[in-house]
Design a protein around this motif. Sequence first.
Motif, PDB file in Angstrom:
ATOM      1  N   THR A 103       0.716  -1.124  -0.065  1.00 41.41           N
ATOM      2  CA  THR A 103      -0.023   0.158   0.249  1.00 41.41           C
ATOM      3  C   THR A 103       0.810   1.194   0.076  1.00 41.41           C
ATOM      4  N   ASP A 104       0.038   2.419  -0.338  1.00 39.89           N
ATOM      5  CA  ASP A 104       0.909   3.855   0.060  1.00 39.89           C
ATOM      6  C   ASP A 104       1.534   3.863   1.345  1.00 39.89           C
ATOM      7  N   GLU A 105       0.863   3.303   2.258  1.00 37.84           N
ATOM      8  CA  GLU A 105       1.395   3.300   3.553  1.00 37.84           C
ATOM      9  C   GLU A 105       2.938   2.837   3.820  1.00 37.84           C
ATOM     10  N   HIS A 106       3.027   1.297   3.021  1.00 39.26           N
ATOM     11  CA  HIS A 106       4.171   0.750   2.970  1.00 39.26           C
ATOM     12  C   HIS A 106       5.406   1.561   2.371  1.00 39.26           C
ATOM     13  N   MET A 107       4.808   2.529   1.215  1.00 33.69           N
ATOM     14  CA  MET A 107       5.791   3.188   0.586  1.00 33.69           C
ATOM     15  C   MET A 107       6.477   4.334   1.399  1.00 33.69           C
ATOM     16  N   LEU A 108       5.301   4.895   2.110  1.00 35.34           N
ATOM     17  CA  LEU A 108       5.640   5.904   2.897  1.00 35.34           C
ATOM     18  C   LEU A 108       6.609   5.510   4.041  1.00 35.34           C
ATOM     19  N   LEU A 109       6.460   4.365   4.624  1.00 32.55           N
ATOM     20  CA  LEU A 109       7.280   3.891   5.601  1.00 32.55           C
ATOM     21  C   LEU A 109       8.772   3.535   5.353  1.00 32.55           C
ATOM     22  N   ALA A 110       8.731   3.090   3.869  1.00 31.69           N
ATOM     23  CA  ALA A 110      10.120   2.737   3.317  1.00 31.69           C
ATOM     24  C   ALA A 110      10.643   3.898   2.937  1.00 31.69           C
ATOM     25  N   LEU A 111      10.152   5.115   2.494  1.00 34.87           N
ATOM     26  CA  LEU A 111      10.578   6.350   2.368  1.00 34.87           C
ATOM     27  C   LEU A 111      11.302   6.848   3.691  1.00 34.87           C
ATOM     28  N   LEU A 112      10.795   6.748   4.729  1.00 27.19           N
ATOM     29  CA  LEU A 112      10.837   7.034   6.120  1.00 27.19           C
ATOM     30  C   LEU A 112      12.265   6.337   6.656  1.00 27.19           C
TER      31      LEU A 112
END
Length: 183
Positions: A29-38
């Motif tokens: 999900t988008d959440e997973h991409m955000l956490l990967a970016l973090l």
Amino acid sequence: MFERFTKGARAVVTGAVAEAERTASPRITDEHMLLALLDSRGTRSAFAFASLGILDRRASVEAGLADARRRGGMTQADTAALAEIGIDVERIVSKVEQTHGEGAMGAGGTAKRGWTSHRKFTPAAKKTLEQSLRVALGRGDKEISDGHILLALTARPGVVSDVLADHGGTYGAVERALFGEPG
């Protein structure tokens, strides 16, 4: 499209897959991409997060995402719109959790995946990756970087953009942090 991804952008995608696996999520999900970016270090997005003070507030970002999952993925705008017509989402969530247990409305669980454990991107996550291409092309860039993915996350309405905005990560603020003031 993936041939245009920089090393940093590819790391976001593989990091999102790893995050989905870590949380036993059936889809990326988008959440997973955000956490990967973090989790990125030494990238443009890491610089933007640091300059906006978001890196220091990761726990708060994760709490915001968890709260939205608890509401069944509803954004703050969804919750406010329902409140205007007299529907108290928090009360509904509490009643559902009393009956079915904590986090009952959250997206989760395991999906049947047949013989493979390959996780697929949700339609929204695919649209975010497509949006990152549009952001790159709109800026005149030939490659898609992790920064373009971050901008796409802020541009698409939803829980991730809400949580980022709550932490100072609006499209404009992120764009200035990534690329400076427009000239």
